[in-house]
Motif scaffolding. Sequence first.
Motif, PDB file in Angstrom:
ATOM      1  N   ILE A 125      13.960  -8.626  -6.932  1.00 23.25           N
ATOM      2  CA  ILE A 125      15.266  -9.121  -6.502  1.00 23.25           C
ATOM      3  C   ILE A 125      15.151  -9.913  -5.208  1.00 23.25           C
ATOM      4  N   VAL A 126      14.377  -9.384  -4.256  1.00 26.19           N
ATOM      5  CA  VAL A 126      14.227 -10.074  -2.972  1.00 26.19           C
ATOM      6  C   VAL A 126      13.482 -11.393  -3.157  1.00 26.19           C
ATOM      7  N   GLU A 127      12.436 -11.395  -3.968  1.00 27.86           N
ATOM      8  CA  GLU A 127      11.678 -12.626  -4.215  1.00 27.86           C
ATOM      9  C   GLU A 127      12.597 -13.698  -4.814  1.00 27.86           C
ATOM     10  N   GLU A 128      13.426 -13.310  -5.771  1.00 28.00           N
ATOM     11  CA  GLU A 128      14.344 -14.267  -6.402  1.00 28.00           C
ATOM     12  C   GLU A 128      15.369 -14.787  -5.396  1.00 28.00           C
ATOM     13  N   THR A 129      15.830 -13.910  -4.510  1.00 25.49           N
ATOM     14  CA  THR A 129      16.823 -14.318  -3.518  1.00 25.49           C
ATOM     15  C   THR A 129      16.210 -15.247  -2.486  1.00 25.49           C
ATOM     16  N   LEU A 130      14.980 -14.964  -2.073  1.00 23.18           N
ATOM     17  CA  LEU A 130      14.268 -15.854  -1.157  1.00 23.18           C
ATOM     18  C   LEU A 130      14.123 -17.251  -1.760  1.00 23.18           C
ATOM     19  N   GLU A 131      13.871 -17.312  -3.051  1.00 25.44           N
ATOM     20  CA  GLU A 131      13.737 -18.608  -3.720  1.00 25.44           C
ATOM     21  C   GLU A 131      15.064 -19.358  -3.717  1.00 25.44           C
ATOM     22  N   LYS A 132      16.177 -18.636  -3.903  1.00 28.83           N
ATOM     23  CA  LYS A 132      17.504 -19.268  -3.906  1.00 28.83           C
ATOM     24  C   LYS A 132      17.784 -19.980  -2.592  1.00 28.83           C
ATOM     25  N   VAL A 133      17.326 -19.390  -1.487  1.00 27.18           N
ATOM     26  CA  VAL A 133      17.612 -19.989  -0.174  1.00 27.18           C
ATOM     27  C   VAL A 133      16.443 -20.813   0.356  1.00 27.18           C
ATOM     28  N   GLY A 134      15.400 -21.009  -0.458  1.00 27.71           N
ATOM     29  CA  GLY A 134      14.296 -21.868  -0.085  1.00 27.71           C
ATOM     30  C   GLY A 134      13.387 -21.307   0.981  1.00 27.71           C
ATOM     31  N   LEU A 135      13.251 -19.986   1.034  1.00 28.86           N
ATOM     32  CA  LEU A 135      12.423 -19.363   2.076  1.00 28.86           C
ATOM     33  C   LEU A 135      11.290 -18.516   1.498  1.00 28.86           C
ATOM     34  N   GLN A 136      10.882 -18.818   0.275  1.00 31.64           N
ATOM     35  CA  GLN A 136       9.843 -17.997  -0.350  1.00 31.64           C
ATOM     36  C   GLN A 136       8.521 -18.043   0.406  1.00 31.64           C
ATOM     37  N   ASN A 137       8.311 -19.112   1.192  1.00 30.58           N
ATOM     38  CA  ASN A 137       7.068 -19.217   1.968  1.00 30.58           C
ATOM     39  C   ASN A 137       7.195 -18.622   3.365  1.00 30.58           C
ATOM     40  N   GLN A 150      16.741 -21.415   9.579  1.00 27.71           N
ATOM     41  CA  GLN A 150      16.025 -20.473   8.709  1.00 27.71           C
ATOM     42  C   GLN A 150      16.551 -19.055   8.883  1.00 27.71           C
ATOM     43  N   GLN A 151      16.845 -18.669  10.125  1.00 29.41           N
ATOM     44  CA  GLN A 151      17.422 -17.345  10.355  1.00 29.41           C
ATOM     45  C   GLN A 151      18.764 -17.204   9.647  1.00 29.41           C
ATOM     46  N   GLN A 152      19.585 -18.261   9.687  1.00 27.92           N
ATOM     47  CA  GLN A 152      20.875 -18.178   9.010  1.00 27.92           C
ATOM     48  C   GLN A 152      20.688 -18.102   7.498  1.00 27.92           C
ATOM     49  N   ARG A 153      19.653 -18.740   6.975  1.00 31.96           N
ATOM     50  CA  ARG A 153      19.376 -18.638   5.535  1.00 31.96           C
ATOM     51  C   ARG A 153      18.914 -17.221   5.168  1.00 31.96           C
ATOM     52  N   VAL A 154      18.176 -16.575   6.046  1.00 30.52           N
ATOM     53  CA  VAL A 154      17.829 -15.166   5.808  1.00 30.52           C
ATOM     54  C   VAL A 154      19.111 -14.329   5.792  1.00 30.52           C
ATOM     55  N   SER A 155      20.008 -14.616   6.724  1.00 34.42           N
ATOM     56  CA  SER A 155      21.290 -13.915   6.766  1.00 34.42           C
ATOM     57  C   SER A 155      22.073 -14.131   5.481  1.00 34.42           C
ATOM     58  N   ILE A 156      22.067 -15.361   4.968  1.00 34.37           N
ATOM     59  CA  ILE A 156      22.752 -15.653   3.709  1.00 34.37           C
ATOM     60  C   ILE A 156      22.073 -14.925   2.553  1.00 34.37           C
ATOM     61  N   ALA A 157      20.742 -14.918   2.547  1.00 39.38           N
ATOM     62  CA  ALA A 157      20.015 -14.213   1.487  1.00 39.38           C
ATOM     63  C   ALA A 157      20.348 -12.727   1.492  1.00 39.38           C
ATOM     64  N   ARG A 158      20.454 -12.148   2.699  1.00 37.19           N
ATOM     65  CA  ARG A 158      20.841 -10.734   2.801  1.00 37.19           C
ATOM     66  C   ARG A 158      22.243 -10.523   2.232  1.00 37.19           C
ATOM     67  N   ALA A 159      23.132 -11.497   2.455  1.00 35.43           N
ATOM     68  CA  ALA A 159      24.483 -11.398   1.902  1.00 35.43           C
ATOM     69  C   ALA A 159      24.481 -11.540   0.383  1.00 35.43           C
ATOM     70  N   LEU A 160      23.534 -12.324  -0.153  1.00 40.91           N
ATOM     71  CA  LEU A 160      23.488 -12.601  -1.586  1.00 40.91           C
ATOM     72  C   LEU A 160      22.789 -11.533  -2.407  1.00 40.91           C
ATOM     73  N   VAL A 161      21.955 -10.722  -1.764  1.00 44.48           N
ATOM     74  CA  VAL A 161      20.980  -9.919  -2.505  1.00 44.48           C
ATOM     75  C   VAL A 161      21.626  -8.906  -3.451  1.00 44.48           C
ATOM     76  N   LEU A 162      22.853  -8.493  -3.170  1.00 47.05           N
ATOM     77  CA  LEU A 162      23.542  -7.541  -4.052  1.00 47.05           C
ATOM     78  C   LEU A 162      24.495  -8.241  -5.021  1.00 47.05           C
ATOM     79  N   ASN A 163      24.393  -9.566  -5.082  1.00 48.10           N
ATOM     80  CA  ASN A 163      25.248 -10.372  -5.959  1.00 48.10           C
ATOM     81  C   ASN A 163      26.739 -10.096  -5.756  1.00 48.10           C
ATOM     82  N   PRO A 164      27.224 -10.173  -4.523  1.00 50.48           N
ATOM     83  CA  PRO A 164      28.638  -9.887  -4.301  1.00 50.48           C
ATOM     84  C   PRO A 164      29.505 -11.040  -4.797  1.00 50.48           C
ATOM     85  N   PRO A 165      30.703 -10.750  -5.311  1.00 51.70           N
ATOM     86  CA  PRO A 165      31.608 -11.832  -5.708  1.00 51.70           C
ATOM     87  C   PRO A 165      32.290 -12.500  -4.519  1.00 51.70           C
TER      88      PRO A 165
END
Length: 232
Positions: A125-137, A150-165
Amino acid sequence: MITVKNLYHQFELGKKGNKTTLPVLEDISFRIQEKEIVAIKGRSGSGKSTLLNLISGFIRPTQGEIWINGTNVTELNETDFAEFRLQYIGFIFQNFQLIPSMTAFQNIELPLILKGTPASARQKIVEETLEKVGLQNHKEHYPSELSGGQQQRVSIARALVLNPPLILADEPTGSLDSETEENLLHFIEQLNRDLGITFLIITHDEQVARIGNRTIEIADGSLLEGSDSREI
């Protein structure tokens, strides 16, 4: 998605026996539909951050109701609201609120741990979310090793990881330069378009407000006349 009905809030100041009341919000009503981006715009001290904290369940309203996804969240106790947040709400903060001793991967993984997701599922799940925000590397990088964007994208990925509506964003571009801000706003629009996430964005910035389908303006604790609140 969100319905706010006749919401009032006030803070009590001072000690017992010598308290004064500070009104913050007065008779706020609006509705946000599923898959919208709505900006709540106002100056510092207008009451917009208090409103976000009420919708988030971090403080309780003095009067009124807040409904999210068909649930009257003002009736939930603290434990039930915490569980509700894990199921339905993601958060993006102005100052990112990343844990400095954790890598990008670990920061994004944290909500899954809190939810009790098995370790065997978390990695994927985390790997897929990292890919969504372009931070897999950058998954093994610590916050101090990342740029503000990049920090804000990590913050967004953390918000996305549980697939909230629903994602609540509090001044999400406030710590970013203008170019990074523009990129982030385009990214929010993309997430809304591709994933159907509803965004409620608190801002004082006109450029940020422009990405919304609607803007609700608040001043001195009240909605401004003419605000597109789709009042109930």
